[in-house]
Design a protein around this motif. Structure first.
Motif, PDB file in Angstrom:
ATOM      1  N   LYS A 212       0.825  -1.224   0.000  1.00 20.74           N
ATOM      2  CA  LYS A 212       0.000   0.000   0.000  1.00 20.74           C
ATOM      3  C   LYS A 212       0.850   1.261   0.000  1.00 20.74           C
ATOM      4  N   ASP A 213       2.035   1.166   0.586  1.00 19.77           N
ATOM      5  CA  ASP A 213       2.860   2.361   0.805  1.00 19.77           C
ATOM      6  C   ASP A 213       4.325   1.946   0.721  1.00 19.77           C
ATOM      7  N   ASN A 214       4.948   2.203  -0.426  1.00 17.45           N
ATOM      8  CA  ASN A 214       6.312   1.703  -0.586  1.00 17.45           C
ATOM      9  C   ASN A 214       7.372   2.597   0.069  1.00 17.45           C
ATOM     10  N   THR A 215       6.919   3.479   0.987  1.00 17.42           N
ATOM     11  CA  THR A 215       7.917   4.269   1.727  1.00 17.42           C
ATOM     12  C   THR A 215       8.178   3.680   3.130  1.00 17.42           C
ATOM     13  N   VAL A 216       7.469   2.594   3.471  1.00 22.76           N
ATOM     14  CA  VAL A 216       7.778   1.976   4.767  1.00 22.76           C
ATOM     15  C   VAL A 216       9.114   1.245   4.659  1.00 22.76           C
ATOM     16  N   GLN A 217       9.771   1.064   5.793  1.00 30.14           N
ATOM     17  CA  GLN A 217      11.035   0.320   5.795  1.00 30.14           C
ATOM     18  C   GLN A 217      11.168  -0.474   7.075  1.00 30.14           C
TER      19      GLN A 217
END
Ligand code: MRU
Length: 375
Positions: A212-217
């Motif tokens: 959903k959100d490819n900025t999580v790490q």
């Protein structure tokens, strides 16, 4: 993104004309090589669990279910009235049987084998959960031929295998809701595709959040002594193109204090009725640090990991493993000879430190488990 998790099954039943065998990823080889091993007997399944060729609570559960089916096949081929290797097991099974006066002994031996398998590792409740499911099949198939009993055990093992992936995807979907945008997610050990049949529990949450959100790490604890975080978690996240930073076990409060961690998500090996949770050694240290820095700490686990028969974490048996896991790294001793070693493989995180338990049926507070999950 290569979607490693959707291409592999950590453990699967392979059907053959003789009934089949268990095929599993050898996790002791990761990340140096990625190999699969065939497990064909009860004893080799016991060893695979004990030596952690297969590891992670849900994967151990499926290994248990497979082991029960393998032992039934072994006993059938020893005592069958017909030649068990004649023709196709799947075609001839209904007729294949053992002598009537040997039937009781067959069931008794079979159940003894199940108990033996159950003693391979004590902490992850998924093992006894899956073996109980196989015992129910034995009970319900008692009046059928031995061949049919074997067939039913195999079918049930395959069913549990397939359900595991579905359950993990549901855990992932619920869990993704609690992951803030662009979050730094800390995890401990490996609760990923390789700890389950596929997709993972804690890493299932990561996978669904990342979709959903490819900025999580992810920040992955190394997880001494065996290094599942360094070796297995980083391996599967790198394969899937999910950003991951490896940190050593003592570093978590540095990253928390510096506001790089927004949420902690870990797996579980056994959750007591009051929500106290056993997971890989070092987990409770992370939870205590997270509480101090006001960072939510979540457990992601299937309902099969919840053991309502025990009231609190005090009743959870913690596996003690070989001291060489602590004294040796890559075949080299890292400490003085004669030093004393204690190597508990898991610890218990108090329910007061847990913000929620993410299951396939939703997210529960520790205090809600016994009322909401009782049948
Ligand atoms: O000793 P291991 O590697 O089997 O321990 C694994 C863990 O502690 C996992 O976090 C747990 O089993 C959950 S796996 C979905």
């Amino acid at each position: 993104m290569s979607e490693f998790h959707s291409k592999i099954k950590t453990i699967e039943w392979c059907k053959t004309n003789d009934g089949g065998y268990s095929l599993m990823v050898d996790q002791t080889k990761i990340p140096y090589s990625f190999e699969k091993v065939e497990i064909k007997t009860l004893n080799s399944m016991y060893d695979a669990i004990k030596t952690m060729i297969v590891r992670g609570a849900p994967a151990i559960g499926i290994a248990g279910a497979h082991g029960c089916a393998l032992y039934a096949l072994e006993l059938l081929s020893k005592h069958s009235l017909s030649n068990p290797h004649d023709g196709d097991f799947w075609q001839n099974t209904p007729e294949q049987d053992i002598a009537n006066d040997k039937k009781e002994e067959f069931i008794k031996k079979l159940l003894e084998g199940f108990e033996y398998l159950n003693s391979s590792r004590p902490t992850a409740v998924n093992l006894s959960w899956a073996i109980e499911k196989q015992k129910e099949i034995v009970q319900n198939s008692k009046n059928l031929s031995a061949g049919m009993l074997c067939k039913n055990l195999i079918k049930n093992a395959i069913k549990l295998e397939n359900e595991d992936i579905e359950i993990n995807k549901r855990i992932g979907d619920y869990g993704a809701e609690i992951i803030p945008k662009g979050a730094g997610i800390l995890t401990h050990c490996n609760a990923g595709a390789l700890a389950t049949v596929g997709y993972g529990t804690a890493l299932g949450v990561v996978r669904s959040a990342f979709a959903k959100d490819n900025t999580v790490q992810v920040f992955a604890d190394e997880t001494r002594p065996r290094g599942q975080g360094a070796k297995i978690t980083t391996f599967e996240l790198v394969q899937d193109g999910i950003p991951v930073t490896l940190i050593t076990d003592g570093m978590c409060s540095y990253f928390m204090r510096n506001k790089m961690i927004d949420v902690v998500v870990v797996g579980a090996d056994r959750i007591a009725a009051n929500g106290d949770t056993a997971n890989k050694i070092g987990t409770s240290t992370v939870a205590i640090a997270a509480k101090y820095y006001n960072i939510p700490f979540y457990i992601a686990a299937p309902k099969s990991t919840i053991d309502l028969s025990i009231q609190s974490g005090n009743d959870i048996v913690i596996e003690l493993r070989d001291e060489e896991e602590v004294t040796m790294v890559n075949g080299k001793r890292i400490c003085a000879e004669g030093v004393k070693i204690i190597n508990p493989s898991f610890d218990v995180t108090d329910n007061t430190l847990i913000a929620g338990i993410i299951t396939e049926d939703g997210i529960f507070k520790p205090s809600e488990l016994s009322s909401k999950l009782k049948k």
